[in-house]
Enzyme design. Structure first.
Site, PDB file in Angstrom:
ATOM      1  N   TYR A 157      40.685   2.717 -33.434  1.00 28.36           N
ATOM      2  CA  TYR A 157      40.365   1.280 -33.334  1.00 28.36           C
ATOM      3  C   TYR A 157      40.960   0.505 -34.513  1.00 28.36           C
ATOM      4  O   TYR A 157      41.641  -0.514 -34.319  1.00 28.36           O
ATOM      5  CB  TYR A 157      38.843   1.110 -33.282  1.00 28.36           C
ATOM      6  CG  TYR A 157      38.389  -0.328 -33.205  1.00 28.36           C
ATOM      7  CD1 TYR A 157      38.458  -1.042 -32.012  1.00 28.36           C
ATOM      8  CD2 TYR A 157      37.888  -0.986 -34.325  1.00 28.36           C
ATOM      9  CE1 TYR A 157      38.046  -2.366 -31.940  1.00 28.36           C
ATOM     10  CE2 TYR A 157      37.464  -2.302 -34.267  1.00 28.36           C
ATOM     11  CZ  TYR A 157      37.545  -2.997 -33.069  1.00 28.36           C
ATOM     12  OH  TYR A 157      37.142  -4.305 -33.011  1.00 28.36           O
ATOM     13  N   LYS A 161      43.943  -2.423 -34.526  1.00 31.95           N
ATOM     14  CA  LYS A 161      43.719  -3.788 -35.030  1.00 31.95           C
ATOM     15  C   LYS A 161      44.699  -4.130 -36.154  1.00 31.95           C
ATOM     16  O   LYS A 161      45.127  -5.273 -36.292  1.00 31.95           O
ATOM     17  CB  LYS A 161      42.267  -3.939 -35.487  1.00 31.95           C
ATOM     18  CG  LYS A 161      41.296  -3.960 -34.332  1.00 31.95           C
ATOM     19  CD  LYS A 161      41.527  -5.216 -33.501  1.00 31.95           C
ATOM     20  CE  LYS A 161      40.689  -5.270 -32.262  1.00 31.95           C
ATOM     21  NZ  LYS A 161      40.885  -6.526 -31.515  1.00 31.95           N
TER      22      LYS A 161
HETATM   23  N1  LIG Z   1      31.880  -7.397 -31.734  1.00 32.07           N
HETATM   24  C1  LIG Z   1      32.301  -7.172 -32.970  1.00 32.07           C
HETATM   25  O1  LIG Z   1      31.532  -6.815 -33.874  1.00 32.07           O
HETATM   26  C2  LIG Z   1      33.753  -7.356 -33.318  1.00 32.07           C
HETATM   27  C3  LIG Z   1      34.124  -7.256 -34.671  1.00 32.07           C
HETATM   28  C4  LIG Z   1      35.458  -7.404 -35.021  1.00 32.07           C
HETATM   29  C5  LIG Z   1      36.392  -7.662 -34.039  1.00 32.07           C
HETATM   30  N2  LIG Z   1      36.001  -7.758 -32.735  1.00 32.07           N
HETATM   31  C6  LIG Z   1      37.023  -8.038 -31.734  1.00 32.07           C
HETATM   32  O2  LIG Z   1      36.632  -9.168 -30.980  1.00 32.07           O
HETATM   33  C7  LIG Z   1      37.214  -9.088 -29.683  1.00 32.07           C
HETATM   34  C8  LIG Z   1      36.161  -9.336 -28.638  1.00 32.07           C
HETATM   35  O3  LIG Z   1      35.197  -8.293 -28.747  1.00 32.07           O
HETATM   36  P1  LIG Z   1      33.749  -8.422 -28.119  1.00 32.07           P
HETATM   37  O4  LIG Z   1      32.817  -7.876 -29.130  1.00 32.07           O
HETATM   38  O5  LIG Z   1      33.545  -9.779 -27.582  1.00 32.07           O
HETATM   39  O6  LIG Z   1      33.861  -7.335 -26.939  1.00 32.07           O
HETATM   40  P2  LIG Z   1      33.195  -7.250 -25.497  1.00 32.07           P
HETATM   41  O7  LIG Z   1      33.129  -5.796 -25.181  1.00 32.07           O
HETATM   42  O8  LIG Z   1      31.933  -8.050 -25.411  1.00 32.07           O
HETATM   43  O9  LIG Z   1      34.287  -7.933 -24.570  1.00 32.07           O
HETATM   44  C9  LIG Z   1      35.542  -7.333 -24.366  1.00 32.07           C
HETATM   45  C10 LIG Z   1      36.020  -7.713 -22.990  1.00 32.07           C
HETATM   46  O10 LIG Z   1      37.331  -7.124 -22.836  1.00 32.07           O
HETATM   47  C11 LIG Z   1      37.432  -6.683 -21.505  1.00 32.07           C
HETATM   48  N3  LIG Z   1      38.439  -5.639 -21.411  1.00 32.07           N
HETATM   49  C12 LIG Z   1      38.403  -4.386 -21.930  1.00 32.07           C
HETATM   50  N4  LIG Z   1      39.495  -3.718 -21.581  1.00 32.07           N
HETATM   51  C13 LIG Z   1      40.251  -4.540 -20.832  1.00 32.07           C
HETATM   52  C14 LIG Z   1      41.504  -4.418 -20.164  1.00 32.07           C
HETATM   53  N5  LIG Z   1      42.187  -3.269 -20.189  1.00 32.07           N
HETATM   54  N6  LIG Z   1      41.988  -5.483 -19.506  1.00 32.07           N
HETATM   55  C15 LIG Z   1      41.290  -6.648 -19.451  1.00 32.07           C
HETATM   56  N7  LIG Z   1      40.094  -6.819 -20.042  1.00 32.07           N
HETATM   57  C16 LIG Z   1      39.581  -5.776 -20.715  1.00 32.07           C
HETATM   58  C17 LIG Z   1      36.040  -6.156 -21.161  1.00 32.07           C
HETATM   59  O11 LIG Z   1      35.851  -6.082 -19.753  1.00 32.07           O
HETATM   60  C18 LIG Z   1      35.147  -7.171 -21.848  1.00 32.07           C
HETATM   61  O12 LIG Z   1      34.791  -8.228 -20.967  1.00 32.07           O
HETATM   62  C19 LIG Z   1      37.859  -7.703 -29.597  1.00 32.07           C
HETATM   63  O13 LIG Z   1      39.243  -7.837 -29.830  1.00 32.07           O
HETATM   64  C20 LIG Z   1      37.199  -6.936 -30.716  1.00 32.07           C
HETATM   65  O14 LIG Z   1      38.012  -5.888 -31.193  1.00 32.07           O
HETATM   66  C21 LIG Z   1      34.706  -7.626 -32.351  1.00 32.07           C
END
Ligand SMILES: NC(=O)c1ccc[n+]([C@@H]2O[C@H](COP(=O)([O-])OP(=O)(O)OC[C@H]3O[C@@H](n4cnc5c(N)ncnc54)[C@H](O)[C@@H]3O)[C@@H](O)[C@H]2O)c1
Length: 252
Positions: A157, A161
């Site tokens: 992961y 990133k």
């Molecule tokens: N939640 C955290 O703590 C956090 C922290 C740092 C970074 N991020 C980043 O923020 C972004 C959003 O994360 P989140 O927490 O909202 O995640 P989430 O799991 O709530 O949402 C991710 C979405 O991506 C979709 N997805 C996954 N694989 C896919 C694919 N192959 N094609 C199309 N859609 C796909 C899923 O269906 C889901 O709706 C991500 O890039 C994540 O790495 C999140």
């Protein structure tokens, strides 16, 4: 008048979490938003909630034909693209690990969605942006595990990133002459579907909370304002930058 009035946006991962909350905020500020996600049910529910300002794009970001079709559909409906916010990602909790323990399959599934997916959506998104000649704004979602704090245990992961954060800077240089800005957002730990498994464990929840000097972890709404700012012309002089909205996790 909204800050995104008349703009056409696509948010990837729009069925959940940060992207879903950003899609709501983009629509409130006047944009028309393509909800791109592989989860068709979530896309349909969000599109129904947002109403006429949203349109569904059921798509797997790791599959080039699927991504191309999603941007063709955006072109067919609206003829242009002004904003692309890439959030679709996976974090394989319980499978990702230090390098000597990571299965190749875990590495590849993570990189295919998180890095190849951002590459493919940027590739087809930026082509559509360039067609109008009016510039645009791309916002890629990074992570503190990528480059700015220890991603210990998150080999697949965190490295995916780091790739996204590097690509963001390269694209900023390549597309500035086209008036297309490319920036990154670096969230702290946010309670979403991605991280729910971590938060289900009270000990890990307490550890994550303690990592944030601000005294709490984040909610998706904490991340929506920065996305609107970077999508809008208010950030017209910002490109190639990473914006930390992380409860102070990076200054510990
Ligand atoms: N939640 C955290 O703590 C956090 C922290 C740092 C970074 N991020 C980043 O923020 C972004 C959003 O994360 P989140 O927490 O909202 O995640 P989430 O799991 O709530 O949402 C991710 C979405 O991506 C979709 N997805 C996954 N694989 C896919 C694919 N192959 N094609 C199309 N859609 C796909 C899923 O269906 C889901 O709706 C991500 O890039 C994540 O790495 C999140």
């Amino acid at each position: 008048m909204g800050r995104l009035e008349g703009k056409i946006a696509v948010v990837t991962g729009g069925g959940s979490g940060l992207a879903l909350e950003a899609a709501r905020a983009f629509a409130r500020d006047g944009a028309t938003v393509g909800l791109l996600d592989r989860n068709g049910e979530a896309v349909a529910a969000t599109a129904a909630e947002i109403g006429a300002a949203a349109f569904p794009l059921v798509c797997d970001v790791s599959d080039e034909a699927s991504v191309e079709a999603a941007f063709d559909e955006t072109r067919r409906r609206h003829g242009r693209l002004d904003v692309l916010y890439t959030c679709a990602a996976v974090q394989l909790i319980g499978e990702d690990a230090p390098v000597h323990l990571v299965d190749l399959d875990v590495w590849e599934r993570t990189h295919q969605i998180n890095l190849r997916g951002v590459f493919l959506t940027c590739k087809h998104g930026v082509r559509l942006m360039m067609e109008s000649g009016d510039g645009g704004s791309i916002v890629n979602c990074g992570s503190p595990t990528g480059l700015t704090m220890s991603g210990a245990g998150w080999s697949a992961y965190g490295s995916s990133k780091a790739g996204v954060m590097g690509l963001t800077r390269i694209m900023a240089a390549d597309y500035a002459p086209h008036g297309i800005r490319v920036n990154g957002i670096v969230p702290g730990s946010i309670v979403t579907g991605l991280t729910q498994k971590l938060y289900d464990d009270p000990e890990i929840r307490a550890q994550l909370t303690a990592q944030h000097p601000i005294g709490r972890v984040g909610a998706p709404r904490d991340m929506a304002g920065i996305a609107v700012f970077l999508a809008s012309d208010e950030s017209a002089f910002a490109t190639g930058a990473h914006f930390f909205v992380d409860g102070g996790i990076s200054v510990r």
